[in-house]
Write a protein that holds these residues in place. Structure first.
Motif, PDB file in Angstrom:
ATOM      1  N   ALA A 187      47.971  27.494  46.822  1.00 50.01           N
ATOM      2  CA  ALA A 187      48.684  28.767  46.773  1.00 50.01           C
ATOM      3  C   ALA A 187      49.223  29.017  45.374  1.00 50.01           C
ATOM      4  CB  ALA A 187      49.845  28.775  47.766  1.00 50.01           C
ATOM      5  N   LEU A 188      49.012  30.239  44.905  1.00 47.10           N
ATOM      6  CA  LEU A 188      49.526  30.669  43.608  1.00 47.10           C
ATOM      7  C   LEU A 188      50.639  31.682  43.827  1.00 47.10           C
ATOM      8  CD1 LEU A 188      46.136  31.201  41.737  1.00 47.10           C
ATOM      9  CD2 LEU A 188      47.632  29.185  41.679  1.00 47.10           C
ATOM     10  N   ARG A 189      51.759  31.489  43.160  1.00 43.35           N
ATOM     11  CA  ARG A 189      52.881  32.428  43.267  1.00 43.35           C
ATOM     12  C   ARG A 189      52.613  33.632  42.380  1.00 43.35           C
ATOM     13  NH1 ARG A 189      58.805  31.074  43.544  1.00 43.35           N
ATOM     14  NH2 ARG A 189      58.040  29.512  44.997  1.00 43.35           N
ATOM     15  N   VAL A 190      52.747  34.823  42.946  1.00 43.28           N
ATOM     16  CA  VAL A 190      52.561  36.073  42.209  1.00 43.28           C
ATOM     17  C   VAL A 190      53.832  36.907  42.303  1.00 43.28           C
ATOM     18  CG1 VAL A 190      50.051  36.098  42.545  1.00 43.28           C
ATOM     19  CG2 VAL A 190      51.521  37.271  44.202  1.00 43.28           C
ATOM     20  N   ASP A 191      53.987  37.831  41.342  1.00 45.99           N
ATOM     21  CA  ASP A 191      55.155  38.721  41.330  1.00 45.99           C
ATOM     22  C   ASP A 191      55.105  39.749  42.453  1.00 45.99           C
ATOM     23  OD1 ASP A 191      56.437  37.614  39.127  1.00 45.99           O
ATOM     24  OD2 ASP A 191      55.452  38.945  37.709  1.00 45.99           O
ATOM     25  N   ASN A 192      53.925  40.323  42.661  1.00 47.43           N
ATOM     26  CA  ASN A 192      53.786  41.417  43.613  1.00 47.43           C
ATOM     27  C   ASN A 192      52.509  41.202  44.415  1.00 47.43           C
ATOM     28  OD1 ASN A 192      52.839  44.033  44.652  1.00 47.43           O
ATOM     29  ND2 ASN A 192      54.606  44.879  43.572  1.00 47.43           N
ATOM     30  N   ILE A 193      52.659  40.849  45.675  1.00 46.70           N
ATOM     31  CA  ILE A 193      51.509  40.491  46.503  1.00 46.70           C
ATOM     32  C   ILE A 193      50.557  41.668  46.694  1.00 46.70           C
ATOM     33  CG2 ILE A 193      52.681  40.913  48.718  1.00 46.70           C
ATOM     34  CD1 ILE A 193      50.321  37.984  48.170  1.00 46.70           C
ATOM     35  N   GLN A 194      51.093  42.859  46.914  1.00 46.01           N
ATOM     36  CA  GLN A 194      50.225  44.020  47.140  1.00 46.01           C
ATOM     37  C   GLN A 194      49.383  44.321  45.903  1.00 46.01           C
ATOM     38  OE1 GLN A 194      50.041  45.548  50.342  1.00 46.01           O
ATOM     39  NE2 GLN A 194      48.136  46.174  49.368  1.00 46.01           N
ATOM     40  N   GLU A 195      50.003  44.276  44.734  1.00 41.50           N
ATOM     41  CA  GLU A 195      49.257  44.499  43.495  1.00 41.50           C
ATOM     42  C   GLU A 195      48.206  43.407  43.284  1.00 41.50           C
ATOM     43  OE1 GLU A 195      51.921  44.925  40.178  1.00 41.50           O
ATOM     44  OE2 GLU A 195      52.832  46.748  41.012  1.00 41.50           O
ATOM     45  N   ALA A 196      48.556  42.177  43.611  1.00 41.55           N
ATOM     46  CA  ALA A 196      47.619  41.062  43.445  1.00 41.55           C
ATOM     47  C   ALA A 196      46.407  41.238  44.356  1.00 41.55           C
ATOM     48  CB  ALA A 196      48.319  39.736  43.724  1.00 41.55           C
ATOM     49  N   ILE A 197      46.635  41.662  45.601  1.00 43.36           N
ATOM     50  CA  ILE A 197      45.530  41.897  46.538  1.00 43.36           C
ATOM     51  C   ILE A 197      44.609  42.979  45.981  1.00 43.36           C
ATOM     52  CG2 ILE A 197      44.922  42.821  48.817  1.00 43.36           C
ATOM     53  CD1 ILE A 197      47.569  41.501  49.849  1.00 43.36           C
ATOM     54  N   GLU A 198      45.189  44.079  45.548  1.00 40.87           N
ATOM     55  CA  GLU A 198      44.383  45.194  45.024  1.00 40.87           C
ATOM     56  C   GLU A 198      43.592  44.771  43.782  1.00 40.87           C
ATOM     57  OE1 GLU A 198      43.808  47.931  46.720  1.00 40.87           O
ATOM     58  OE2 GLU A 198      45.161  47.064  48.214  1.00 40.87           O
ATOM     59  N   GLU A 199      44.219  44.008  42.896  1.00 40.70           N
ATOM     60  CA  GLU A 199      43.522  43.550  41.695  1.00 40.70           C
ATOM     61  C   GLU A 199      42.357  42.631  42.048  1.00 40.70           C
ATOM     62  OE1 GLU A 199      44.367  41.047  37.614  1.00 40.70           O
ATOM     63  OE2 GLU A 199      46.024  42.220  38.446  1.00 40.70           O
ATOM     64  N   MET A 200      42.580  41.732  42.994  1.00 41.21           N
ATOM     65  CA  MET A 200      41.493  40.829  43.398  1.00 41.21           C
ATOM     66  C   MET A 200      40.332  41.628  43.979  1.00 41.21           C
ATOM     67  SD  MET A 200      42.419  37.856  42.466  1.00 41.21           S
ATOM     68  CE  MET A 200      41.809  36.446  43.341  1.00 41.21           C
ATOM     69  N   LYS A 201      40.628  42.602  44.824  1.00 38.58           N
ATOM     70  CA  LYS A 201      39.574  43.433  45.408  1.00 38.58           C
ATOM     71  C   LYS A 201      38.829  44.211  44.326  1.00 38.58           C
ATOM     72  CE  LYS A 201      41.022  45.895  48.892  1.00 38.58           C
ATOM     73  NZ  LYS A 201      41.875  46.615  49.854  1.00 38.58           N
ATOM     74  N   GLU A 202      39.570  44.767  43.363  1.00 40.33           N
ATOM     75  CA  GLU A 202      38.942  45.507  42.261  1.00 40.33           C
ATOM     76  C   GLU A 202      38.008  44.617  41.452  1.00 40.33           C
ATOM     77  OE1 GLU A 202      42.165  47.168  39.969  1.00 40.33           O
ATOM     78  OE2 GLU A 202      42.771  48.501  41.621  1.00 40.33           O
ATOM     79  N   LYS A 203      38.313  43.333  41.390  1.00 40.95           N
ATOM     80  CA  LYS A 203      37.493  42.384  40.641  1.00 40.95           C
ATOM     81  C   LYS A 203      36.375  41.784  41.490  1.00 40.95           C
ATOM     82  CE  LYS A 203      41.039  41.211  37.267  1.00 40.95           C
ATOM     83  NZ  LYS A 203      41.940  40.180  36.739  1.00 40.95           N
ATOM     84  N   GLY A 204      36.198  42.324  42.703  1.00 42.56           N
ATOM     85  CA  GLY A 204      35.091  41.900  43.549  1.00 42.56           C
ATOM     86  C   GLY A 204      35.361  40.678  44.404  1.00 42.56           C
ATOM     87  N   ILE A 205      36.610  40.263  44.517  1.00 41.66           N
ATOM     88  CA  ILE A 205      36.956  39.102  45.331  1.00 41.66           C
ATOM     89  C   ILE A 205      37.129  39.549  46.777  1.00 41.66           C
ATOM     90  CG2 ILE A 205      38.653  37.253  45.723  1.00 41.66           C
ATOM     91  CD1 ILE A 205      36.970  37.029  43.092  1.00 41.66           C
ATOM     92  N   LYS A 206      36.435  38.886  47.682  1.00 46.10           N
ATOM     93  CA  LYS A 206      36.558  39.193  49.107  1.00 46.10           C
ATOM     94  C   LYS A 206      37.877  38.608  49.612  1.00 46.10           C
ATOM     95  CE  LYS A 206      34.532  38.443  53.536  1.00 46.10           C
ATOM     96  NZ  LYS A 206      33.558  38.809  54.403  1.00 46.10           N
ATOM     97  N   MET A 207      38.658  39.454  50.273  1.00 47.71           N
ATOM     98  CA  MET A 207      39.953  39.031  50.794  1.00 47.71           C
ATOM     99  C   MET A 207      39.868  38.794  52.299  1.00 47.71           C
ATOM    100  SD  MET A 207      41.889  38.943  48.092  1.00 47.71           S
ATOM    101  CE  MET A 207      43.462  38.642  48.896  1.00 47.71           C
ATOM    102  N   ILE A 208      40.463  37.714  52.767  1.00 46.99           N
ATOM    103  CA  ILE A 208      40.625  37.493  54.199  1.00 46.99           C
ATOM    104  C   ILE A 208      41.713  38.434  54.697  1.00 46.99           C
ATOM    105  CG2 ILE A 208      41.408  35.846  55.953  1.00 46.99           C
ATOM    106  CD1 ILE A 208      40.083  33.645  54.193  1.00 46.99           C
ATOM    107  N   ASP A 209      42.760  38.573  53.888  1.00 46.27           N
ATOM    108  CA  ASP A 209      43.886  39.457  54.206  1.00 46.27           C
ATOM    109  C   ASP A 209      43.917  40.604  53.214  1.00 46.27           C
ATOM    110  OD1 ASP A 209      45.144  37.710  56.261  1.00 46.27           O
ATOM    111  OD2 ASP A 209      45.416  36.375  54.544  1.00 46.27           O
ATOM    112  N   GLU A 210      43.678  41.813  53.694  1.00 47.99           N
ATOM    113  CA  GLU A 210      43.750  42.975  52.814  1.00 47.99           C
ATOM    114  C   GLU A 210      45.152  43.566  52.786  1.00 47.99           C
ATOM    115  OE1 GLU A 210      40.591  45.701  52.665  1.00 47.99           O
ATOM    116  OE2 GLU A 210      39.087  44.119  52.659  1.00 47.99           O
ATOM    117  N   GLN A 211      46.005  43.079  53.685  1.00 49.58           N
ATOM    118  CA  GLN A 211      47.425  43.433  53.695  1.00 49.58           C
ATOM    119  C   GLN A 211      48.212  42.127  53.762  1.00 49.58           C
ATOM    120  OE1 GLN A 211      48.767  46.532  53.378  1.00 49.58           O
ATOM    121  NE2 GLN A 211      46.656  47.194  53.072  1.00 49.58           N
ATOM    122  N   PRO A 212      49.370  42.076  53.115  1.00 45.39           N
ATOM    123  CA  PRO A 212      50.170  40.851  53.172  1.00 45.39           C
ATOM    124  C   PRO A 212      50.593  40.540  54.609  1.00 45.39           C
ATOM    125  CG  PRO A 212      51.064  42.416  51.569  1.00 45.39           C
ATOM    126  CD  PRO A 212      50.000  43.134  52.330  1.00 45.39           C
TER     127      PRO A 212
END
Length: 134
Positions: A81-106
């Motif tokens: 697990a990596l600690r991030v400042d803002n989980i929603q922004e981190a999810i969106e950035e990962m998706k924008e970079k082509g990373i498949k998310m198991i959780d698209e919402q926190p």
């Protein structure tokens, strides 16, 4: 996305009490708390090591993700697990970079964290958790 640190390393165990004996008695790492997360079907123990933690995870259900992991791969490291400042922004950035998310919402995680998992097929085989704690 601002990654602050490795928040914790999740380790799947069959029996939390037995695993704690090793970490506390052999390694001398004190457990700082145990919590059940019904939504994820786990009982977890937190063991701080410096500014990160070891998170021991025991399944509370035969069909839980930790039970399935242990059945397939045995006990051991289940996620990082990596600690991030803002989980929603981190999810969106990962998706924008082509990373498949198991959780698209926190979702709720142990230790009152907001969490989201990245799919291992997008992260070189590692189950990567993004974690925001206030």
């Amino acid at each position: 996305m601002n990654i602050k640190k490795v928040d914790h390393i999740g380790i799947a165990v069959k029996n939390l009490d037995e695993a704690l004996k090793f970490y506390e008695k052999v390694l001398g790492i004190k457990c700082e708390g145990i919590e059940v997360v019904e939504e994820q079907k786990v009982k977890v123990a937190f063991l701080p090591v410096g500014d990160t933690e070891i998170e021991l995870l025991e399944s509370t259900s035969e069909d839980g993700p930790i039970a399935k992991f242990i059945e397939k791969k045995g006990e051991g490291i289940q996620h990082i697990a990596l600690r991030v400042d803002n989980i929603q922004e981190a999810i969106e950035e990962m998706k924008e970079k082509g990373i498949k998310m198991i959780d698209e919402q926190p979702r709720y995680g142990a230790g009152n964290a907001k969490i989201a998992f990245c799919h291992p097929k997008s992260t070189n085989g590692i189950l990567l958790e993004l974690s925001e704690r206030k």
